[in-house]
Design a protein around this motif. Structure first.
Motif, short mmCIF file in Angstrom:
data_model
loop_
_atom_site.label_atom_id
_atom_site.label_comp_id
_atom_site.label_asym_id
_atom_site.label_seq_id
_atom_site.Cartn_x
_atom_site.Cartn_y
_atom_site.Cartn_z
N SER A 21 -11.44 -16.90 -13.17
CA SER A 21 -12.08 -17.38 -11.94
C SER A 21 -12.92 -16.27 -11.31
O SER A 21 -12.53 -15.11 -11.30
CB SER A 21 -11.02 -17.85 -10.94
OG SER A 21 -10.25 -18.89 -11.49
N ASN A 22 -14.08 -16.65 -10.77
CA ASN A 22 -14.93 -15.64 -10.13
C ASN A 22 -14.66 -15.60 -8.62
O ASN A 22 -14.11 -16.54 -8.04
CB ASN A 22 -16.41 -15.91 -10.42
CG ASN A 22 -16.87 -17.27 -9.90
OD1 ASN A 22 -16.83 -17.52 -8.70
ND2 ASN A 22 -17.30 -18.14 -10.81
N ASN A 23 -15.07 -14.51 -8.00
CA ASN A 23 -14.77 -14.29 -6.58
C ASN A 23 -15.36 -15.36 -5.67
O ASN A 23 -14.74 -15.77 -4.69
CB ASN A 23 -15.27 -12.91 -6.15
CG ASN A 23 -14.39 -11.79 -6.69
OD1 ASN A 23 -13.18 -11.97 -6.85
ND2 ASN A 23 -14.99 -10.65 -6.99
N GLU A 24 -16.56 -15.82 -6.00
CA GLU A 24 -17.20 -16.84 -5.17
C GLU A 24 -16.40 -18.14 -5.21
O GLU A 24 -16.19 -18.80 -4.18
CB GLU A 24 -18.63 -17.08 -5.67
CG GLU A 24 -19.40 -18.09 -4.84
CD GLU A 24 -20.82 -18.30 -5.35
OE1 GLU A 24 -21.43 -19.32 -4.98
OE2 GLU A 24 -21.30 -17.43 -6.12
N GLU A 25 -15.95 -18.50 -6.40
CA GLU A 25 -15.16 -19.72 -6.58
C GLU A 25 -13.82 -19.60 -5.86
O GLU A 25 -13.36 -20.54 -5.19
CB GLU A 25 -14.94 -19.94 -8.08
CG GLU A 25 -14.42 -21.30 -8.46
CD GLU A 25 -14.36 -21.48 -9.97
OE1 GLU A 25 -14.62 -22.60 -10.43
OE2 GLU A 25 -14.04 -20.50 -10.67
N LYS A 34 -13.09 -17.69 -3.27
CA LYS A 34 -13.31 -17.70 -1.82
C LYS A 34 -13.55 -19.12 -1.31
O LYS A 34 -13.06 -19.52 -0.24
CB LYS A 34 -14.51 -16.82 -1.47
CG LYS A 34 -14.78 -16.67 0.03
CD LYS A 34 -13.65 -15.91 0.71
CE LYS A 34 -14.02 -15.46 2.11
NZ LYS A 34 -14.33 -16.55 3.03
N LYS A 35 -14.26 -19.92 -2.08
CA LYS A 35 -14.54 -21.29 -1.69
C LYS A 35 -13.26 -22.11 -1.61
O LYS A 35 -13.06 -22.91 -0.68
CB LYS A 35 -15.51 -21.93 -2.69
CG LYS A 35 -16.04 -23.29 -2.27
CD LYS A 35 -17.12 -23.77 -3.23
CE LYS A 35 -17.71 -25.10 -2.76
NZ LYS A 35 -18.78 -25.57 -3.68
N ASP A 63 -11.17 -21.02 1.52
CA ASP A 63 -11.69 -21.57 2.77
C ASP A 63 -11.48 -23.08 2.86
O ASP A 63 -11.23 -23.62 3.95
CB ASP A 63 -13.18 -21.25 2.90
CG ASP A 63 -13.45 -19.76 3.04
OD1 ASP A 63 -12.50 -19.02 3.39
OD2 ASP A 63 -14.59 -19.33 2.78
N ARG A 94 -5.50 -15.59 -1.28
CA ARG A 94 -6.27 -15.37 -2.51
C ARG A 94 -5.47 -15.73 -3.76
O ARG A 94 -5.99 -16.40 -4.66
CB ARG A 94 -6.72 -13.91 -2.58
CG ARG A 94 -7.55 -13.60 -3.84
CD ARG A 94 -8.06 -12.17 -3.87
NE ARG A 94 -8.72 -11.89 -5.14
CZ ARG A 94 -9.97 -12.22 -5.43
NH1 ARG A 94 -10.71 -12.86 -4.54
NH2 ARG A 94 -10.49 -11.93 -6.62
#
Length: 615
Positions: free
Chosen positions: A21-25, A27-28, A31, A37
């Protein structure tokens, strides 16, 4: 992934793979669902498909009621209406259950339900020594007009059992089961999401349910019918059965997704607050507090199963059904004692089985730790089991395993002994499977027939394999799931059946998994602060999270029986961990050296080290 880990082997010979998994995914997801995390990482790893956010929402928010509408199970409406008529007419009902946790909890659910409505009901559950299922001829002598056969019966034939010779009354049989089968049992209603003639598109939501989960749907819908047709309140709420549904689902190792996840997540709350006097007594005598899925799987269920394994299944039924506190205390202590005895018997039989396996496969007897590949929680109900060195030269074992040389992989293990206890062969098969990492069959003998339990690995649907052997006329009966099954083979057919099984599984080209899937990296402070409660319960289909404590200094290594207690520190904190059934690698762990610890996180934060990687 850090290039450091490429191609590296742990002390136990495992490789590591990492969450992509990437950080942007991440974080989405954090939220969108108010997750931390690590919870977001775990949620992403639990879902598939393009619409990950939609699937995560479903994973986190599944409701039992959502699955109770528009039930598409074959024969469900037919069985439902027949049971409702029996309630209306106050018919006498007989429940024929199975001897494991799923069968026992299903039986108790229906007994509680029927008695709440003043229905005369009796039950029968065999012990494992009696064999699987119920003798169809016995039904002829039971004075009941409706039979519910629970968690068994799919592989049997009840043709012709329509008349009671005593009073010429009609007998209707409804089977509620989940075992894979190609058989037509010839009954009034056959409710099984894994029956061969079912349309997978209509059964998809139900195929991973155990019998207790299926029974709950019936009770839920019948309760609705009572309110709608009679315009009266229910005598008993379906919600009171959620503790039993959770026990059955966890005990049968069902995949914790969809409805099963909802069942267990809610059911565990009911277990912790249970008003069942017997279950409360068992929990208290086991010293358990707030109940997690691991407590059910590795403490409660083994005690319930022990009754049918080596004594009488009726003890477990009585425990869950009793309203007397003195009786509850007696029964709970009896089951705990039986489970202790079961483990002692299991150790002896397991030693014998592994001696046979290793003499044939490895051509030597090794001093083996059979538990060193188990998940930490699974080890709690295990003794420190070793194969002792012994001289069996004058006692040739009856082994049916293919020989494995250094250059040849083992496809399947088949081992038998006419004197092994029927209640232990399944456990022994599971232990050998964990060690050999291949499908395993373990047999005992009754008369001219070998009866066995099977345990499998990913990629081999052992229930389907067994069914095919029955259809080919090699086995007399059998059934099961993807990962477990049972089979009966006549003595004169055994060699032919064995050769067919060997060839069938060998052609699958199974690749043994020696990979630990890592979810995240943490330091000791992060571990202390970790909360993954929104992803629980953990179990089949929702595995315990695996994390790496990277680059910690080994302060001490102490052997405790077959286990290791290690103390480590990072830049700021110190902590002690247990590493179960790991004595064989203790010599490879050096003090004042840096290591990566691979941990399995538990709901109760008693996290355990499952492997170690040298820095």
């Amino acid at each position: 992934m850090n290039i450091f880990y490429l191609g590296k082997k742990t002390l136990r010979g495992n490789y590591l793979s990492f969450n992509d998994s990437n950080n942007e995914e991440i974080k989405k997801v954090q939220d969108s669902f108010d997750l931390n995390r690590l919870e977001a990482i775990l949620a992403l790893s639990r879902v598939e498909g393009i619409d990950k956010l939609g699937n995560i929402h479903k994973f986190l928010n599944d409701r039992i009621s959502a699955y109770m509408q528009n039930v598409t199970l074959i024969d469900f409406e037919k069985a439902l209406e027949r049971i409702y008529i029996a309630l209306e007419k106050k018919e006498k009902i007989c429940i024929l259950g199975d001897y494991d946790v799923d069968g026992i909890t299903s039986t108790v659910m229906w007994m509680d339900f029927f008695r709440a409505y003043g229905i005369e009901v009796e039950y029968r559950i065999p012990n494992r020594s009696d064999g699987y299922g119920h003798d169809p001829d016995v039904l002829k002598s039971i004075d009941c007009s409706l039979f519910l056969i629970l968690d068994c019966g799919s592989s049997q034939d009840f043709y012709g059992i329509q008349k009671n010779t005593a009073n010429n009354s009609k007998k209707d049989i409804c089977i509620i089961d989940h075992h894979q089968t190609a058989n037509d049992p010839n009954v009034y209603a056959f409710v099984n999401p894994n029956r061969a003639d079912s349309d997978i598109r209509t059964q998809e939501e139900y195929k991973n349910l155990c019998t207790a989960g299926l029974c709950f749907i019936f009770i839920y819908k019948i309760s609705e019918m009572i309110e709608e047709r009679k315009k009266v309140r229910q005598n008993i709420s379906p919600k009171v059965f959620m503790d039993l549904v959770a026990l059955g689902t966890i005990g049968d190792c069902m995949k914790l997704s969809g409805l099963n996840r909802a069942y267990v997540r809610y059911g565990l709350q009911i277990v912790s607050l249970t008003k069942r006097i017997g279950l409360r007594s068992l929990i208290d005598n086991l010293g358990l507090g707030n109940i997690a899925a691991g407590d059910v799987a590795f403490y409660i269920c083994p005690c319930i199963n022990a009754a049918g394994r080596i004594h009488s299944s009726g003890l477990a039924v009585d425990l869950l059904f009793t309203k007397d506190s003195v009786e509850a205390e007696r029964l709970s202590k009896s089951l705990i004692s039986l489970n202790t005895k079961r483990k002692e018997m299991e150790k002896k039989a397991l030693d014998e089985a592994l001696v046979k396996v290793y003499k044939e496969i490895h051509k030597e007897i090794k001093f083996m730790d059979i538990n060193n590949n188990l998940e930490p929680d699974k080890q709690r109900d295990s003794e420190e089991e070793k194969i002792p060195e012994r001289d069996d030269a004058n006692n040739e074992p009856n082994v049916d395993s293919k020989q494995k040389s250094d250059n040849e992989s083992q496809s399947v293990v088949i081992v038998r002994d006419k004197d092994w206890h029927p209640g232990l062969v399944g456990i022994i098969a599971g232990r050998i499977k964990e060690k050999e990492n291949v499908p395993v069959f373990v047999f005992y003998k009754i008369g001219n027939e070998w009866k066995g339990s099977a345990r499998s690995v990913k990629g081999c649907n052992i229930g389907a394999v067994i069914h095919e052997s029955v259809l080919n006329g090699l086995a007399t009966s059998g059934g099961g799931h993807d990962m477990a099954g049972g089979v009966a083979v006549n003595d004169e057919k055994f060699s032919e059946w064995k050769n067919w099984i060997n060839q069938k599984i060998h052609k699958m080209n199974l690749v043994p998994e020696k990979i630990i899937n890592i979810d995240a990296f943490l330091n000791l402070n992060g571990l202390n602060m970790t909360n993954v409660s929104k992803i629980t319960p953990f179990g089949m289909g929702n595995p315990y999270p695996k994390i790496i404590l990277s680059n910690v200094l080994m302060l001490s290594v102490m052997e405790r029986g077959n286990h290791i207690m290690i103390s480590v520190k990072d830049e700021k904190y110190k902590r002690t961990f247990w590493m179960f059934n790991s004595k064989e690698i203790a010599k490879d762990i050096l003090e004042n050296r840096y290591y990566d610890l691979i941990l399995s996180l538990s709901e109760k934060k008693n996290h355990n080290v499952i492997d170690i990687l040298k820095r």
